[in-house]
Structures are given as structure tokens and as C-alpha cells.
Design a protein around this motif. Sequence first.
Motif, PDB file in Angstrom:
ATOM      1  N   LEU A 280     -17.802 -45.036  53.177  1.00 19.55           N
ATOM      2  CA  LEU A 280     -17.586 -43.973  54.148  1.00 19.55           C
ATOM      3  C   LEU A 280     -18.836 -43.790  55.003  1.00 19.55           C
ATOM      4  N   PRO A 281     -18.697 -43.441  56.261  1.00 19.54           N
ATOM      5  CA  PRO A 281     -19.879 -43.249  57.110  1.00 19.54           C
ATOM      6  C   PRO A 281     -20.583 -41.933  56.799  1.00 19.54           C
ATOM      7  N   HIS A 282     -21.881 -41.891  57.084  1.00 23.07           N
ATOM      8  CA  HIS A 282     -22.589 -40.620  57.053  1.00 23.07           C
ATOM      9  C   HIS A 282     -21.938 -39.673  58.058  1.00 23.07           C
ATOM     10  N   ASN A 283     -21.962 -38.399  57.754  1.00 17.99           N
ATOM     11  CA  ASN A 283     -21.406 -37.430  58.694  1.00 17.99           C
ATOM     12  C   ASN A 283     -22.010 -36.056  58.442  1.00 17.99           C
ATOM     13  N   GLU A 284     -21.736 -35.130  59.366  1.00 18.48           N
ATOM     14  CA  GLU A 284     -22.369 -33.823  59.319  1.00 18.48           C
ATOM     15  C   GLU A 284     -21.605 -32.808  58.468  1.00 18.48           C
ATOM     16  N   ALA A 285     -20.834 -33.307  57.515  1.00 18.73           N
ATOM     17  CA  ALA A 285     -20.228 -32.446  56.498  1.00 18.73           C
ATOM     18  C   ALA A 285     -20.755 -32.822  55.119  1.00 18.73           C
TER      19      ALA A 285
END
Length: 245
Positions: free
Chosen positions: A226-231
Motif C-alpha cells: 500500500l502507498p504511504h498516505n496522510e491517514a
Amino acid sequence: MTYRLYYWDGLQGRGEFVRLALEEAGADYVEVTRGDEAAGLGTGAMMARLGSKDEAYPPFAPPFLQDGELIVSQTANILFYLGPKLGLAPRDEGLRYVANGLQLTIADMVTEAHDTHHPLAGNLYYEDQKDAAKVRASDFIDHRIPKFMRYFERVMKQNPASEDFLVGDALTYVDLSMFQLIDGLMYAFPRATKRFGTQYPKLAALHDRVIARPRIAAYLASDRRLPHNEACVFRHYPELDKTAR
């Protein structure tokens, strides 16, 4: 037997430290929340497990791992359990406790990285605590990243078995977790970690060696990663990033 990993869908988070070990070992596992609800999987299956009033010793929060009838919770504890089974723990039993101590120290730093964007309360939105986050992130970049990374760099230098690994003479789950920690910091604080390779050459080399491992490389290129994200735990907010002193 197939392992069942329970963690929030759409997030790397603390579950990623477990995924990396399972992927490196080529273990057979199911990501429960990413499965079909018709097959008894999905987020609902995880929430039912967390809220069960019938199960002895229910887990407090994900990640947790199911191996047969056994439920193992907490990231470091899961890896302590899986390490010997996956061939990712030191052969020496005493060193397994050293590895666990290092993993717990990594967990401490992960918590501090999370708290850069949630310094006041986990139930508040980032936007409700931005001023405090700037103060916390500045201190994290100037003081906490160097303190932790100097320690881990020293551990590698002083490893009597091999300076290529954090503990023992072969790859362990701790090395995989260090890759994930560094990768997360580079995502969240690209300016602050710009000189990471010159400041911490052994850790940077370890990071690159993990990326080059065939199973890890295949995993990172797949849709399972999964990509890094702001959640997530590691978040990139440009206003919190700055060049390290």
C-alpha cells in the motif's frame, strides 16, 4: 497453515512491519480486511474480533495475527513470535531478546513520528493542532531522529557478528523493520532526511540491501504494498518538514 493478519485496510501503519516479515519469508498469509466479506473476511470480520464478548483475551487493537487458534497482538510481540517460525530471528536464543529490545525501540520511534502530527490528542484532526505539531516536528527532526539513528548506527558498528545487520550474522525481522522506519521517515520528512546516507551510512546501506532482496523487491512493486498516505503513521505535511540542523 495460512496466517491471518488483521490491520486497517488502506494503511501501511504498524501492520507493515509484520507484512514485510511475512513477504520476505514467502509465508502464506491472508490480509483479512482486504478480503471478500462473503468469505468471512473484510473490515467487519476484524471489528467483530475486536468487539467479541465471548473470546478469551481479545486483542485491544490491530495489528494482530491469527495462527490456528492462537491470537498474537502488538507488533513487536507478533514479530517475536513469527521470527523463529519464518527464519527471521537469531539462532541464538539470547540474541532473540536483543532483537526484541531493538524492535521495541523502533516501536518507540514510530510512536514519536506519529506524534509529530498528533501532538495533543489522537482524537483531534491534524488541522486542530497544527501549531503544536510544528513545535513537535521541529524537535523531532533536530533531536529525536539524530538520537535514535545514532544509536542504531552504533548498534550496527558494534555488532560483533556482522556490521551488515542490527543483530547477529544474518537478516532478521529487525532489519526489515528498520527499512520500514527509514522509508517512512524519508516519506514524511524528505528535507530532514536528505543527508541520511552521509549521516548514517550503515543504516542507509541496510535500507538499500533490504530493497534489493528479491521477495521484498517483488512485494514493493506489487499492489500488495500500500502507498504511504496522510491517514497513516508516517505523514508528509510540507509545513512540518525542514532541513535538519
